[in-house]
Design a protein around this motif. Structure first.
Motif, PDB file in Angstrom:
ATOM      1  N   THR A  29      30.863  -3.135   6.666  1.00 14.64           N
ATOM      2  CA  THR A  29      30.204  -4.024   7.613  1.00 14.64           C
ATOM      3  C   THR A  29      29.056  -4.747   6.926  1.00 14.64           C
ATOM      4  O   THR A  29      28.189  -4.117   6.311  1.00 14.64           O
ATOM      5  CB  THR A  29      29.659  -3.246   8.819  1.00 14.64           C
ATOM      6  OG1 THR A  29      30.748  -2.645   9.530  1.00 14.64           O
ATOM      7  CG2 THR A  29      28.902  -4.172   9.774  1.00 14.64           C
ATOM      8  N   VAL A  30      29.081  -6.063   7.030  1.00 13.77           N
ATOM      9  CA  VAL A  30      27.976  -6.896   6.547  1.00 13.77           C
ATOM     10  C   VAL A  30      27.234  -7.409   7.772  1.00 13.77           C
ATOM     11  O   VAL A  30      27.847  -8.004   8.671  1.00 13.77           O
ATOM     12  CB  VAL A  30      28.486  -8.075   5.692  1.00 13.77           C
ATOM     13  CG1 VAL A  30      27.319  -8.972   5.286  1.00 13.77           C
ATOM     14  CG2 VAL A  30      29.218  -7.556   4.460  1.00 13.77           C
ATOM     15  N   SER A  31      25.932  -7.161   7.827  1.00 15.68           N
ATOM     16  CA  SER A  31      25.139  -7.569   8.976  1.00 15.68           C
ATOM     17  C   SER A  31      23.961  -8.428   8.526  1.00 15.68           C
ATOM     18  O   SER A  31      23.517  -8.354   7.378  1.00 15.68           O
ATOM     19  CB  SER A  31      24.618  -6.345   9.743  1.00 15.68           C
ATOM     20  OG  SER A  31      23.826  -5.529   8.898  1.00 15.68           O
ATOM     21  N   VAL A  32      23.493  -9.246   9.466  1.00 18.45           N
ATOM     22  CA  VAL A  32      22.325 -10.083   9.223  1.00 18.45           C
ATOM     23  C   VAL A  32      21.360  -9.890  10.379  1.00 18.45           C
ATOM     24  O   VAL A  32      21.746 -10.044  11.543  1.00 18.45           O
ATOM     25  CB  VAL A  32      22.707 -11.580   9.109  1.00 18.45           C
ATOM     26  CG1 VAL A  32      21.491 -12.381   8.646  1.00 18.45           C
ATOM     27  CG2 VAL A  32      23.877 -11.798   8.185  1.00 18.45           C
ATOM     28  N   ASP A  33      20.132  -9.555  10.049  1.00 22.15           N
ATOM     29  CA  ASP A  33      19.080  -9.409  11.050  1.00 22.15           C
ATOM     30  C   ASP A  33      18.071 -10.528  10.854  1.00 22.15           C
ATOM     31  O   ASP A  33      17.380 -10.578   9.829  1.00 22.15           O
ATOM     32  CB  ASP A  33      18.390  -8.049  10.915  1.00 22.15           C
ATOM     33  CG  ASP A  33      19.341  -6.895  11.164  1.00 22.15           C
ATOM     34  OD1 ASP A  33      20.100  -6.973  12.137  1.00 22.15           O
ATOM     35  OD2 ASP A  33      19.327  -5.933  10.372  1.00 22.15           O
ATOM     36  N   PHE A  34      18.012 -11.422  11.841  1.00 19.54           N
ATOM     37  CA  PHE A  34      17.064 -12.532  11.801  1.00 19.54           C
ATOM     38  C   PHE A  34      15.769 -12.141  12.506  1.00 19.54           C
ATOM     39  O   PHE A  34      15.774 -11.313  13.422  1.00 19.54           O
ATOM     40  CB  PHE A  34      17.662 -13.761  12.482  1.00 19.54           C
ATOM     41  CG  PHE A  34      18.715 -14.475  11.685  1.00 19.54           C
ATOM     42  CD1 PHE A  34      18.388 -15.563  10.892  1.00 19.54           C
ATOM     43  CD2 PHE A  34      20.044 -14.075  11.722  1.00 19.54           C
ATOM     44  CE1 PHE A  34      19.361 -16.235  10.161  1.00 19.54           C
ATOM     45  CE2 PHE A  34      21.023 -14.726  10.999  1.00 19.54           C
ATOM     46  CZ  PHE A  34      20.681 -15.814  10.227  1.00 19.54           C
TER      47      PHE A  34
END
Length: 271
Positions: free
Chosen positions: A255-260
């Motif tokens: 899983t690749v996630s991005v937290d802005f």
């Protein structure tokens, strides 16, 4: 929505454009990569690369795909200097590339996918150059969202020249956009930070300043470039403003996630 226009069948370059588009579409359909097409066709320059891109996308639309937006590539000024250009690349997004929130990326449909975080614009009105400023570009944006792009070059080891990658629709493959939408007036897009994680482990971070110094500036440059080619961004379209960090490979079960900082979080899992 207006499709990119292809060259007349009897133009001198038509055979090259047909061969380039056919080879890239065959590679995509067969989930295989290959060598640079500029080595097979030495006359393939940036202008012909964009014309080949038009042929490629027009064939996708003729096969039933629907144009839903555009993407920017090489929005890093350092990368642009290395490639000898002064504006981002532009390419096209179709409905078959969309991954709904929570949907996995099916790796069996791809070659060697990589994921990068994106600040995403939803256009509120048409936008076309020349003369578009960052302020004018941002005024044409209705909403902003968190997003990611799954890029998947049809070239071996992601090794290509500028005309090669342009012809390949800038490695477009899949993308996801958060359902949370924000008013651009409420955001500091330059300072908006994104943290990229793989299975929860931070691997990179960047702010909107990594995108041409300002995502609105990238949008303006793209609109002006499209305007020179008789094209425009249309109301309702999604625009991926460019990778904020280097892209990371996506593997099965990963899983690749991005937290802005403001836009929230978004993730994709390889299946």
């Amino acid at each position: 929505m207006t499709a990119p226009s292809s060259p007349a069948a009897d133009t001198p370059d038509a055979a090259v454009l047909d061969a380039v588009a056919t080879e890239l579409l065959d590679r995509e359909a067969g989930r295989r990569d290959g060598g640079k097409l500029t080595e097979r066709f030495p006359g393939l320059d940036l202008d012909l690369g964009y014309r080949a891109q038009d042929v490629l996308v027009e064939r996708k639309l003729a096969a039933g795909e629907r144009l839903v937006g555009a993407k920017l590539g090489l929005t890093s000024e350092a990368k642009q200097r290395r490639m000898g250009i002064d504006a981002p690349l532009t390419a096209w997004l179709t409905d078959t590339m969309v991954l709904e929130p929570g949907a996995p990326a099916v790796l069996g449909e791809l070659i060697h996918p990589r994921v990068e975080p994106e600040i995403v614009f939803v256009m509120g009105e048409d936008l076309a150059g020349p003369g578009v400023t960052p302020e004018r570009a941002l005024a044409a944006v209705e909403k902003v969202a968190a997003g990611y792009e799954v890029i998947d070059s049809r070239y071996t080891d992601f090794k290509f020249t500028l005309p090669d990658v342009v012809a390949d629709n800038a490695s477009a493959a899949r993308f996801g956009v958060s359902s949370r939408l924000f008013d651009p007036a409420d955001l500091d897009l330059i300072a908006e930070e994104a943290v990229l994680r793989v299975d929860g482990r931070e691997v990179d971070r960047a702010t909107g300043a990594a995108v041409q110094g300002n995502p609105a500036a990238a949008l303006a440059l793209a609109a002006n470039d499209l305007g020179r080619r008789g094209k425009k961004l249309e109301a309702g379209w999604i625009v991926l403003t460019g990778g904020m960090t280097d892209a990371v490979f996506l593997h099965p079960g990963q899983t690749v996630s991005v937290d802005f900082a403001t836009l929230g979080s978004i993730a994709v899992t390889g299946a």
